[in-house]
Motif scaffolding. Sequence first.
Motif, PDB file in Angstrom:
ATOM      1  N   VAL A 111     -10.319  -5.597  -2.959  1.00 14.80           N
ATOM      2  CA  VAL A 111      -9.137  -5.315  -3.778  1.00 14.80           C
ATOM      3  C   VAL A 111      -8.366  -6.618  -3.929  1.00 14.80           C
ATOM      4  N   ASN A 112      -8.205  -7.084  -5.182  1.00 18.17           N
ATOM      5  CA  ASN A 112      -7.546  -8.366  -5.414  1.00 18.17           C
ATOM      6  C   ASN A 112      -6.463  -8.308  -6.488  1.00 18.17           C
ATOM      7  N   LYS A 113      -6.040  -7.094  -6.869  1.00 22.47           N
ATOM      8  CA  LYS A 113      -4.987  -6.973  -7.883  1.00 22.47           C
ATOM      9  C   LYS A 113      -4.264  -5.645  -7.683  1.00 22.47           C
ATOM     10  N   ALA A 114      -3.344  -5.337  -8.569  1.00 22.13           N
ATOM     11  CA  ALA A 114      -2.559  -4.100  -8.473  1.00 22.13           C
ATOM     12  C   ALA A 114      -3.288  -2.955  -9.172  1.00 22.13           C
ATOM     13  N   PHE A 115      -3.194  -1.762  -8.567  1.00 24.54           N
ATOM     14  CA  PHE A 115      -3.789  -0.558  -9.142  1.00 24.54           C
ATOM     15  C   PHE A 115      -2.751   0.548  -9.200  1.00 24.54           C
ATOM     16  N   GLU A 116      -2.779   1.290 -10.299  1.00 24.54           N
ATOM     17  CA  GLU A 116      -1.943   2.479 -10.422  1.00 24.54           C
ATOM     18  C   GLU A 116      -2.470   3.545  -9.480  1.00 24.54           C
ATOM     19  N   GLY A 117      -1.659   4.545  -9.201  1.00 26.26           N
ATOM     20  CA  GLY A 117      -2.047   5.575  -8.251  1.00 26.26           C
ATOM     21  C   GLY A 117      -2.897   6.677  -8.848  1.00 26.26           C
ATOM     22  N   ASN A 171       0.560   5.060  -4.877  1.00 31.80           N
ATOM     23  CA  ASN A 171       0.388   6.323  -4.156  1.00 31.80           C
ATOM     24  C   ASN A 171      -0.886   7.042  -4.569  1.00 31.80           C
ATOM     25  N   ARG A 172      -1.456   7.743  -3.596  1.00 31.31           N
ATOM     26  CA  ARG A 172      -2.633   8.594  -3.775  1.00 31.31           C
ATOM     27  C   ARG A 172      -3.802   7.821  -4.397  1.00 31.31           C
ATOM     28  N   THR A 173      -4.289   6.881  -3.620  1.00 29.18           N
ATOM     29  CA  THR A 173      -5.418   6.048  -4.038  1.00 29.18           C
ATOM     30  C   THR A 173      -6.506   6.128  -2.981  1.00 29.18           C
ATOM     31  N   VAL A 174      -7.751   6.179  -3.419  1.00 30.36           N
ATOM     32  CA  VAL A 174      -8.900   6.098  -2.524  1.00 30.36           C
ATOM     33  C   VAL A 174      -9.627   4.804  -2.861  1.00 30.36           C
ATOM     34  N   VAL A 175      -9.894   4.011  -1.828  1.00 31.30           N
ATOM     35  CA  VAL A 175     -10.639   2.765  -2.002  1.00 31.30           C
ATOM     36  C   VAL A 175     -12.009   2.964  -1.352  1.00 31.30           C
ATOM     37  N   ALA A 176     -13.056   2.888  -2.145  1.00 37.00           N
ATOM     38  CA  ALA A 176     -14.418   3.125  -1.650  1.00 37.00           C
ATOM     39  C   ALA A 176     -14.837   2.052  -0.656  1.00 37.00           C
ATOM     40  N   ALA A 177     -15.709   2.431   0.250  1.00 39.85           N
ATOM     41  CA  ALA A 177     -16.208   1.530   1.291  1.00 39.85           C
ATOM     42  C   ALA A 177     -16.798   0.264   0.674  1.00 39.85           C
ATOM     43  N   GLY A 178     -16.528  -0.863   1.322  1.00 40.68           N
ATOM     44  CA  GLY A 178     -17.101  -2.134   0.904  1.00 40.68           C
ATOM     45  C   GLY A 178     -16.431  -2.791  -0.284  1.00 40.68           C
ATOM     46  N   SER A 179     -15.357  -2.226  -0.777  1.00 43.43           N
ATOM     47  CA  SER A 179     -14.688  -2.782  -1.959  1.00 43.43           C
ATOM     48  C   SER A 179     -13.839  -3.999  -1.603  1.00 43.43           C
ATOM     49  N   ILE A 209       0.875  -1.170   0.000  1.00 42.87           N
ATOM     50  CA  ILE A 209       0.000   0.000   0.000  1.00 42.87           C
ATOM     51  C   ILE A 209       0.911   1.218   0.000  1.00 42.87           C
ATOM     52  N   GLY A 210       0.797   2.054  -1.031  1.00 40.43           N
ATOM     53  CA  GLY A 210       1.684   3.213  -1.185  1.00 40.43           C
ATOM     54  C   GLY A 210       1.366   4.342  -0.223  1.00 40.43           C
ATOM     55  N   ILE A 216     -10.953   3.767  -6.590  1.00 40.28           N
ATOM     56  CA  ILE A 216     -11.383   2.435  -6.992  1.00 40.28           C
ATOM     57  C   ILE A 216     -12.556   2.015  -6.121  1.00 40.28           C
ATOM     58  N   ALA A 217     -13.422   1.172  -6.679  1.00 37.65           N
ATOM     59  CA  ALA A 217     -14.608   0.726  -5.952  1.00 37.65           C
ATOM     60  C   ALA A 217     -15.117  -0.554  -6.588  1.00 37.65           C
ATOM     61  N   GLY A 218     -15.888  -1.303  -5.809  1.00 43.48           N
ATOM     62  CA  GLY A 218     -16.586  -2.458  -6.355  1.00 43.48           C
ATOM     63  C   GLY A 218     -16.102  -3.784  -5.824  1.00 43.48           C
ATOM     64  N   VAL A 219     -16.828  -4.822  -6.274  1.00 39.49           N
ATOM     65  CA  VAL A 219     -16.530  -6.199  -5.908  1.00 39.49           C
ATOM     66  C   VAL A 219     -16.476  -7.013  -7.190  1.00 39.49           C
ATOM     67  N   PRO A 220     -15.314  -7.299  -7.747  1.00 35.04           N
ATOM     68  CA  PRO A 220     -13.995  -6.813  -7.339  1.00 35.04           C
ATOM     69  C   PRO A 220     -13.803  -5.352  -7.750  1.00 35.04           C
ATOM     70  N   SER A 221     -12.794  -4.729  -7.176  1.00 31.51           N
ATOM     71  CA  SER A 221     -12.551  -3.301  -7.424  1.00 31.51           C
ATOM     72  C   SER A 221     -12.147  -3.021  -8.857  1.00 31.51           C
ATOM     73  N   LYS A 222     -12.619  -1.874  -9.326  1.00 28.78           N
ATOM     74  CA  LYS A 222     -12.239  -1.335 -10.640  1.00 28.78           C
ATOM     75  C   LYS A 222     -12.007   0.150 -10.472  1.00 28.78           C
ATOM     76  N   VAL A 223     -11.231   0.715 -11.378  1.00 31.06           N
ATOM     77  CA  VAL A 223     -10.993   2.159 -11.348  1.00 31.06           C
ATOM     78  C   VAL A 223     -12.292   2.853 -11.749  1.00 31.06           C
ATOM     79  N   LYS A 224     -12.746   3.780 -10.896  1.00 32.99           N
ATOM     80  CA  LYS A 224     -13.966   4.531 -11.178  1.00 32.99           C
ATOM     81  C   LYS A 224     -13.654   5.895 -11.771  1.00 32.99           C
ATOM     82  N   LYS A 225     -12.560   6.527 -11.268  1.00 35.28           N
ATOM     83  CA  LYS A 225     -12.169   7.816 -11.855  1.00 35.28           C
ATOM     84  C   LYS A 225     -10.781   8.193 -11.371  1.00 35.28           C
TER      85      LYS A 225
END
Length: 188
Positions: free
Chosen positions: A166-172, A156-164, A136-137, A176-185
Motif C-alpha cells: 500500500v503506497n497511496k490513499a484509498f477510499e473506504g 474506514n472499512r477496508t480489507v487489504v489482501a495478503a502480500g499487498s 488507518i481508519g 484492495i490487493a496487489g503490488v502496488p495495491s489497487k481497488v479490486k471490489k
Amino acid sequence: MKGRDLLSLLEPLLKVFIFITRLFPQFILRIVYDLSRFIPWRLGIFIRLILIRTLSKSGNNIYIATNVTIKNPEYMVLGDNVSIHENCFIDANGGLEIGNNVSIAHNSSIVCFEHSWADITTPIKYNPLVLKKITIGDDVWIGCGVRILAGASLSNRTVVAAGSIVNKAFEGNVLIAGVPSKVKKALN
C-alpha cells in the motif's frame, strides 16, 4: 471467562501499572518493551499492553502478539480494539494513526518514512529521511505480509489482501490487493 471480561476486571490494575511505568525514563521503557517482545502467553500480552499504553496514545483492548517490533511509539495513536499479530514491524517516526477495530495480521510492516537520495555526494542510507504520516481508519483488516509505506492512507472499512503493498490513499468500503495495491471490489 472471555478475554474482554478478564481485561475489564484487570483495568484498575492496568491503570496502576501504567501510572507506575510513567515514572520511568522512556529509554528504560523501550528496553523493557524490546525484551517483552519474546514473552509469550497472557503475561507477555499484559506487559506489552502496559508499555504501549505508556509509550503511545492508545485506546482500550489493545493486543500486541509476540515478536512485534514497534519503533518510535511516541508518534503513534491507537484506537480501541486493535490487534497486531506476530512478527509485525512498525516504525511510527513520521506519525501513525490507527483507528478502532483494526486487525493487522502477522508478518506485516508499517513504515512512516522514506529515504531521500537528493545529495549525490552522500550515500543514500545517510541522506535525510522524509517523514510521512500513515492513517488507518476504523474497521480495517490488514492481511498477512502486507507492507504499508509512508504517506499511505486507508479509510474506514477496508480489507487489504495478503502480500499487498500500500503506497497511496484509498477510499473506504473496498477490498484492495496487489503490488502496488489497487481497488479490486467494493464491500457490500
